[in-house]
Design an enzyme around this catalytic site. Structure first.
Site, PDB file in Angstrom:
ATOM      1  N   SER A  53       0.926  -1.180   0.000  1.00  0.00           N
ATOM      2  CA  SER A  53      -0.095  -0.032   0.326  1.00  0.00           C
ATOM      3  C   SER A  53       0.774   1.056   0.082  1.00  0.00           C
ATOM      4  O   SER A  53       1.832   1.523  -0.938  1.00  0.00           O
ATOM      5  CB  SER A  53      -0.955   0.022   1.199  1.00  0.00           C
ATOM      6  OG  SER A  53      -2.091   0.696   0.775  1.00  0.00           O
ATOM      7  N   LYS A  88     -20.737  18.534   8.839  1.00  0.00           N
ATOM      8  CA  LYS A  88     -19.550  18.949   9.389  1.00  0.00           C
ATOM      9  C   LYS A  88     -19.122  17.750  10.404  1.00  0.00           C
ATOM     10  O   LYS A  88     -17.931  17.779  10.514  1.00  0.00           O
ATOM     11  CB  LYS A  88     -19.678  20.272  10.047  1.00  0.00           C
ATOM     12  CG  LYS A  88     -18.726  20.901  10.939  1.00  0.00           C
ATOM     13  CD  LYS A  88     -17.537  21.237   9.855  1.00  0.00           C
ATOM     14  CE  LYS A  88     -16.264  21.868  10.771  1.00  0.00           C
ATOM     15  NZ  LYS A  88     -15.221  21.809   9.862  1.00  0.00           N
TER      16      LYS A  88
END
Length: 291
Positions: free
Chosen positions: A107, A159
């Site tokens: 990765s 948010k």
């Protein structure tokens, strides 16, 4: 150095030539060395690695670089910053830059590796895992059981998405999936631009799975199968130092007695011990990391 000056004063240049023949052409006195720079553990910050890279980049005695990677990856930002530092060295400098993957170079560890001129691995190395993951806990039920209620005042409905206080709404999930898709595409772009593979091939390989080093060699994800010693020897030959070059590594910091007495910050102590991953907060993070 004092001994060298004494030799020069007493025996002249002949003594230095004899010393050079003993130490070999690959030694510092022989004209150069290979810097082996480790990238180990979970990648969570880039400063330690890029600082070491810059130090050796400015060292005229360093004639080649080997990036020794033992990492399952880590945060997207840090992995990308390390890749960019390696890529910039490769493109701006004529000295060879090789990456070597040890037990695990997956990765974000693989993302960093493709910044080098070439990538080598062991037959049993775990690599690949070209993908992105984002994870975070949802503790809403736990808070309810213990009688904790969260009051949230935010400027917009998304948010607080990804927080521990509530599950994702369908709109939240769509937004976060868009982020994951975008950084996954960035990973695919980097591999296809830096490996001899077309984008369609990389997309087929980039489903998150891991490969052995031997499989990765057959698929074109790495250039060859070598031990670290063999990779250093290869870098030495490419740098004109021969197959047994002198090697230099970043100095490993140590915790001193007075530091222990005075007490040290967790981050500072962790950096000294060579562990890159800080304790994870509950905030969502985009990760190039093999799980």
């Amino acid at each position: 150095m004092i001994a060298l000056l004494v030799l020069l004063g007493v025996f002249g240049a002949g003594a230095v030539l004899s010393l050079r023949s003993v130490l070999g052409a690959g030694s510092w006195l022989g004209g150069g060395r290979v810097a082996v720079i480790p990238l180990r553990g979970t990648i969570a910050e880039e400063a330690a690695f890029t600082g070491a890279l810059e130090q050796f980049r400015d060292d005229a005695t360093v004639r080649g670089f080997v990036i020794e990677i033992e990492s399952p990856g880590g945060t997207v930002g840090a992995s990308q910053a390390i890749f960019e530092a390696i890529r910039a060295l490769r493109e701006d400098d004529e000295r060879p830059v090789l990456a070597w993957l040890g037990d695990v170079g997956a990765s974000g560890g693989y993302y960093a590796a493709v910044g080098a001129d070439s990538v080598y691995a062991l037959p049993g190395t775990i690599t690949g895992s070209i993908g992105v993951i984002m994870e975070f806990p949802n503790a809403e039920e736990l808070f309810r059981k213990v009688g904790v209620e969260w009051e949230v005042v935010s400027s917009a409905p998304h948010k607080d998405m990804g927080g521990t206080r509530r599950p994702l709404t369908p709109a939240d999930r769509e937004i976060l999936e868009g982020l994951v898709r975008d950084v996954h595409e960035q990973f695919v772009d980097v591999v296809s631009a830096n490996r001899p593979l077309d984008r369609t091939t990389v997309q087929r390989l980039a489903d998150g799975r891991v490969y052995t080093g031997r499989q990765a060699r057959e698929l074109g994800l790495v250039d060859g199968l070598m031990t670290l010693r063999e990779t250093v020897a290869h870098a030495g030959r490419l740098a004109g130092l021969g197959p047994d070059p002198a090697v230099v590594r970043p100095r490993e910091p140590a915790i001193g007695l007075f530091d222990l007495i005075r007490g040290v910050s967790l981050d500072r102590a962790r950096g000294w011990l060579g562990v890159l991953a800080p304790l994870r907060s509950s905030a969502p993070k985009l990760l190039y990391e093999w799980r």
